[in-house]
Write an enzyme that holds these catalytic residues in place. Structure first.
Site, mmCIF file in Angstrom:
data_model
loop_
_atom_site.group_PDB
_atom_site.id
_atom_site.type_symbol
_atom_site.label_atom_id
_atom_site.label_comp_id
_atom_site.label_asym_id
_atom_site.label_seq_id
_atom_site.Cartn_x
_atom_site.Cartn_y
_atom_site.Cartn_z
ATOM 1 N N ARG A 212 52.680 -111.141 19.301
ATOM 2 C CA ARG A 212 52.143 -110.784 18.228
ATOM 3 C C ARG A 212 50.863 -111.700 18.022
ATOM 4 O O ARG A 212 49.785 -111.189 17.495
ATOM 5 C CB ARG A 212 52.909 -110.928 16.988
ATOM 6 C CG ARG A 212 53.997 -109.683 16.857
ATOM 7 C CD ARG A 212 55.037 -110.166 15.674
ATOM 8 N NE ARG A 212 56.126 -109.037 15.780
ATOM 9 C CZ ARG A 212 57.468 -109.514 15.714
ATOM 10 N NH1 ARG A 212 57.679 -110.672 15.301
ATOM 11 N NH2 ARG A 212 58.307 -108.731 15.642
ATOM 12 N N ASP A 250 56.354 -95.314 12.864
ATOM 13 C CA ASP A 250 57.880 -95.469 13.180
ATOM 14 C C ASP A 250 58.336 -94.105 12.610
ATOM 15 O O ASP A 250 58.286 -93.620 11.650
ATOM 16 C CB ASP A 250 58.657 -96.667 12.634
ATOM 17 C CG ASP A 250 59.677 -97.084 13.347
ATOM 18 O OD1 ASP A 250 59.739 -98.237 14.114
ATOM 19 O OD2 ASP A 250 60.862 -96.484 13.459
ATOM 20 N N SER A 251 59.590 -93.711 13.585
ATOM 21 C CA SER A 251 60.221 -92.477 13.219
ATOM 22 C C SER A 251 61.185 -92.762 12.169
ATOM 23 O O SER A 251 61.427 -91.738 11.214
ATOM 24 C CB SER A 251 60.887 -91.634 14.383
ATOM 25 O OG SER A 251 62.016 -92.821 14.852
ATOM 26 N N ALA A 277 55.620 -92.341 8.868
ATOM 27 C CA ALA A 277 56.997 -92.096 9.563
ATOM 28 C C ALA A 277 56.882 -90.891 10.284
ATOM 29 O O ALA A 277 57.020 -89.577 9.727
ATOM 30 C CB ALA A 277 57.966 -91.753 8.304
ATOM 31 N N ASP A 297 55.746 -100.574 21.534
ATOM 32 C CA ASP A 297 56.878 -101.184 21.840
ATOM 33 C C ASP A 297 57.968 -100.455 21.522
ATOM 34 O O ASP A 297 58.816 -100.714 20.438
ATOM 35 C CB ASP A 297 56.699 -102.519 20.829
ATOM 36 C CG ASP A 297 57.792 -103.488 21.024
ATOM 37 O OD1 ASP A 297 58.665 -103.648 22.044
ATOM 38 O OD2 ASP A 297 58.153 -104.254 19.906
ATOM 39 N N CYS A 337 61.485 -103.166 26.811
ATOM 40 C CA CYS A 337 62.591 -104.175 26.348
ATOM 41 C C CYS A 337 64.038 -103.946 27.136
ATOM 42 O O CYS A 337 65.115 -104.348 26.867
ATOM 43 C CB CYS A 337 63.036 -104.440 25.096
ATOM 44 S SG CYS A 337 63.359 -102.983 24.154
HETATM 45 N N1 SAH Z 1 57.555 -103.568 17.441
HETATM 46 C C1 SAH Z 1 58.628 -103.766 16.519
HETATM 47 C C2 SAH Z 1 60.006 -103.505 17.191
HETATM 48 C C3 SAH Z 1 60.293 -101.955 17.684
HETATM 49 S S1 SAH Z 1 61.769 -101.721 17.741
HETATM 50 C C4 SAH Z 1 58.728 -105.255 16.204
HETATM 51 O O1 SAH Z 1 57.528 -105.799 16.510
HETATM 52 O O2 SAH Z 1 59.366 -105.639 15.340
HETATM 53 C C5 SAH Z 1 61.931 -99.838 18.152
HETATM 54 C C6 SAH Z 1 61.441 -99.001 16.759
HETATM 55 O O3 SAH Z 1 61.137 -97.731 17.307
HETATM 56 C C7 SAH Z 1 62.460 -98.617 15.844
HETATM 57 O O4 SAH Z 1 62.119 -99.322 14.500
HETATM 58 C C8 SAH Z 1 62.666 -97.370 15.851
HETATM 59 O O5 SAH Z 1 62.913 -96.657 14.494
HETATM 60 C C9 SAH Z 1 61.537 -96.729 16.367
HETATM 61 N N2 SAH Z 1 61.628 -95.600 17.045
HETATM 62 C C10 SAH Z 1 62.467 -95.085 18.042
HETATM 63 N N3 SAH Z 1 62.364 -93.791 18.402
HETATM 64 C C11 SAH Z 1 60.851 -93.623 18.180
HETATM 65 C C12 SAH Z 1 60.023 -92.261 18.036
HETATM 66 N N4 SAH Z 1 60.504 -91.474 19.017
HETATM 67 N N5 SAH Z 1 59.175 -92.458 17.238
HETATM 68 C C13 SAH Z 1 58.517 -93.340 16.789
HETATM 69 N N6 SAH Z 1 59.502 -94.398 16.704
HETATM 70 C C14 SAH Z 1 60.634 -94.653 17.108
#
Ligand code: SAH
Length: 393
Positions: A212, A250-251, A277, A297, A337
């Site tokens: 970050r 984020d979804s 969202a 990510d 990850c």
């Molecule tokens: N980058 C974040 C951590 C990501 S965790 C940080 O720094 O804290 C992964 C995230 O992806 C979760 O919050 C999950 O809700 C979201 N996610 C999962 N599938 C998704 C999709 N198809 N589209 C958008 N977001 C999604």
């Protein structure tokens, strides 16, 4: 102590201090019937002492706690936790006024297989990934209090989703010590609400701290898109770095609420930021804004080795979309990850994506998990986070 005797030749990996014993390596057991979470002594086929560890049903049958003959009691835990705390002070994440979010215990990386402890200001969130650590949770909590002293006001135990379901431990999430409603903690001088009660993992993705900070470094004057933003860590850093605009996606609607709350905490009323969202793939497909810094990510696409092929295709598809859409001179931060996907496989997936989008791409940085997520050199499986920072012509 109950004993586990290995098949002939199966002691080899223990000689190299690997902390796992697979069920297939076990010849027989001695003593009373084994209960999940038992502390067992592991012997070679010739009766030689090898290690002491936690036993449970499953492919990883024993997680080794020590290669020495010693008692596993509160004093043992205290010593291990103190060693972990010393490492956090050495690397400079603990004992700072502007940073009180860090991982204190990273399982095998801290010689405590099956245990994770994250620190959020005065609250520790403890997570057991093995039945043995679950059985020892109160002893561990007591040891943690001894090591952290007055700085620790509460220990929240959050293992409902990380313990084997079949073990039927009837575990509940809850405080093992104290109680805390103060959910604000700091990372590199930025404040975050941490939802340890309902949030993912222990409430925050502690492992992206250094990455970050690198986003902050590149954000000045850029239009930033933070995909899979969860609580918006990357977005808040991009704002501080002087981004022209920051969009978080984020979804999960809950995640979007959390990003907005964290933005309000650090940049109240700043209208450079907006959160959406939406599904990432749909957003990338339909977006109109011309971004020149994109962060990808996603959650682990492969939780197990057998999902590897599909996971790699998923990374390629996602990255290809980002390469297709990012502006010339853009910077792409892309992560995986998934523990089952190694560095080379991930890089190949991203390479394929770049070629599909026919963009000229340079690797600027190769990223990984931070120092408070250390990798035990004898346990390479502990390496899971990898990332690339790419310059897209
Ligand atoms: N980058 C974040 C951590 C990501 S965790 C940080 O720094 O804290 C992964 C995230 O992806 C979760 O919050 C999950 O809700 C979201 N996610 C999962 N599938 C998704 C999709 N198809 N589209 C958008 N977001 C999604």
């Amino acid at each position: 102590m109950k004993k586990i005797i290995l098949r002939k030749g199966k002691e080899e990996s223990l000689g190299r201090f690997h902390p796992w014993i697979f069920s297939g390596a076990i010849h027989h057991t001695e003593g009373d019937k084994l209960e999940e979470g038992d502390i067992v002594e592991v012997l070679a086929s010739d009766g030689r002492f090898l290690a002491i560890g936690h036993w449970q049903i499953g492919s990883i049958a024993v997680r080794v706690l020590t290669f020495k003959k010693q008692r596993i009691d509160q004093a043992f835990w205290q010593k291990r936790l103190a060693a972990a705390f010393d490492v956090r002070k050495t690397i400079g994440v603990a004992g700072r006024a502007d940073n009180d979010i860090y991982r204190l215990v990273h399982g095998e990386g801290d010689n405590l297989p099956g245990l994770v402890i994250d620190i959020y200001a005065a609250t520790a969130v403890m997570q057991a990934h093995s039945v043995g650590m679950h059985v020892c949770r109160n002893e561990l909590a007591q040891a943690l209090r001894e090591v952290m002293g007055e700085s620790l006001k509460a220990i929240y135990y959050k293992s409902e989703t990380t313990l084997p379901f079949k073990a039927q431990l009837g575990q509940e999430n809850g405080f093992l010590y104290g109680e805390s409603n103060d959910d604000v903690a700091r990372e590199n001088g930025l404040a975050f609400h941490i939802d340890w009660l309902k949030g993912q993992k222990t409430g925050f993705f502690v492992d992206q701290r250094d990455n970050r900070a690198l986003v902050e470094h590149y954000s000045k004057g850029r239009k930033v898109l933070n995909m899979f933003c969860y609580t918006g860590g990357f977005s808040v850093y991009a704002m501080r770095g002087g981004a022209e605009l920051v969009h978080s996606v984020d979804s999960s609607a809950k995640a979007v609420e959390l990003v907005d709350a964290n933005m309000e905490l650090n940049f109240p009323g700043d209208n450079r930021h907006e959160a959406f969202a939406e599904d990432a793939f749909k957003f990338l497909e339909e977006m109109q804004e011309k971004y020149n810094l994109i962060i990808l990510d996603p959650p682990a696409f492969a939780k197990h080795k057998d999902a590897l092929h599909n996971a790699l295709r998923g990374y390629t598809k996602l990255n290809a979309k980002a390469f297709e859409k990012i502006q010339p001179g853009g910077i792409l931060f892309t992560f995986s990850c998934s523990q089952a996907v190694n560095k080379d496989q991930f890089r190949t997936a991203v390479f394929t994506a770049a070629a599909m989008a026919k963009r000229k791409v340079r690797i600027l940085h190769q990223l990984h998990q931070p120092a408070d997520h250390p990798i035990n050199i004898y346990h390479p499986e502990g390496e899971y986070l990898k990332g690339l920072v790419l310059y897209v012509e």
